[in-house]
Enzyme design. Structure first.
Site: not given
Length: 345
Positions: A27, A109
């Site tokens: 993250m 992503c």
């Protein structure tokens, strides 16, 4: 604080397939070395990931700052982003040189920055290109190469796009894949909305496990509790990757993970003990010239849902960033938690 962490060649490599039964997602801006050190305090066995690092940054940037990690963080994997096979191969080799036993390619992503560099979720449209990159990465390093992907992007039909992508990945010799069970909409949704709005399709991932039994498949997306993770493992998936829940309520996800997932002893009896076990890391960081807030920002959710959680967050937030703040701030916050817990008992 700058770290150098050459690989310990005398140590046995971690059993990544076992560790990947429960992992914490990479993250951005969150899973830095302080976050990983905290998570490792809570679980000795869960697989941890770095933030995504772009391959060009590894090739041309400050490698120690980007890649160095403490051996105590193991098992830990490096996630990289890119699409150029040559760049990715060189970046993977450099990462393996720092001691990472796994290098993961980001194909999930959806941010604008990632799209402009032609990597991340946009690669779901180009499985042949991904396969070429994966082969180059595998040839360049002895580290295991893995992939994190979505079930599709934009107007793709996931029932067609995901198996086509997995076939290409498996054909390139990759044997472990993490699937975020949502589409990514590259136009019209922000990265945050892409984590929440597209519907989750867990059954599709289960069908892919049946269709590709040779692949070690981990499920990612929307897993909010350790109980949910165990339930998906019981349904036949090889692993579960938890993201925001592991960050915002780390004790709830990781504090009992070792016993619940692997049948092993848990490192800490309770969150307060975890705080005390983490103090040496905080002190070492301060001695090296670092700010307390660099690490304590990852600790705010440690007492989530428990008496004293608000006081804990307030003291760390208000005092942790002050010049010269040290572990005594954490001890003061912990004392407030314990006092409120005693009143509630």
């Amino acid at each position: 604080m700058r770290m150098t962490a050459p690989p310990d060649r005398s140590a046995a490599p971690p059993d990544l397939r076992q560790a990947a039964r429960l992992s914490v997602a990479p993250m951005m801006d969150w899973t830095d070395r302080h976050c990983r050190a905290l998570h490792r305090t809570l679980s000795a066995r869960a697989l941890l990931y770095t933030e995504m690092v772009a391959a060009p940054a590894i090739l041309h940037g400050d490698r120690d700052r980007l890649l160095a990690f403490a051996p105590s963080e193991q098992p830990v994997a490096l996630q990289i982003g890119g699409s150029d096979p040559s760049e990715l191969a060189r970046a993977a080799a450099i990462g393996a040189g720092y001691g990472y036993s796994e290098v993961n390619l980001n194909c999930g992503c959806p941010s604008d920055r990632v799209q402009s560099g032609c990597f991340g979720a946009v690669l779901m449209r180009e499985p042949a290109r991904v396969a070429l990159a994966l082969r180059a990465m595998r040839e360049a390093t002895g580290a295991e190469i893995t992939v994190k992907c979505r079930i599709g992007v934009d107007d793709q039909d996931p029932e067609e796009a995901l198996p086509r992508f997995l076939e290409a990945v498996a054909g390139a010799g990759v044997r472990r894949v993490i699937v975020h069970a949502r589409k990514a909409w590259l136009q019209g949704l922000s990265p945050r909305e892409n984590r929440e709005i597209p519907p989750l399709d867990y059954p599709l991932v289960l069908r892919m496990k049946a269709r590709f039994p040779e692949l070690h498949l981990s499920l990612n997306g929307g897993i909010a509790s350790l109980g949910q993770a165990r339930a998906w493992l019981a349904q036949g998936l090889d692993g579960v990757m938890v993201g925001r829940a592991a960050y915002h309520a780390p004790w709830d996800i990781l504090g009992r993970a070792d016993s619940a997932v692997w049948g092993a002893p848990d490192p800490q009896p309770d969150p307060a003990a975890a705080v005390r076990a983490f103090l040496p890391h905080l002190e070492a960081h301060r001695r090296a010239g670092g700010r307390l807030h660099d690490a304590t920002r990852h600790m705010l959710g440690l007492f989530a849902g428990r008496p004293g959680a608000r006081a804990w967050r307030r003291i760390l937030s208000e005092e942790g960033g002050r010049r010269g703040a040290g572990p005594e701030v954490v001890l003061r916050a912990l004392a407030a938690v314990e006092a409120e817990g005693a009143r509630a008992a």
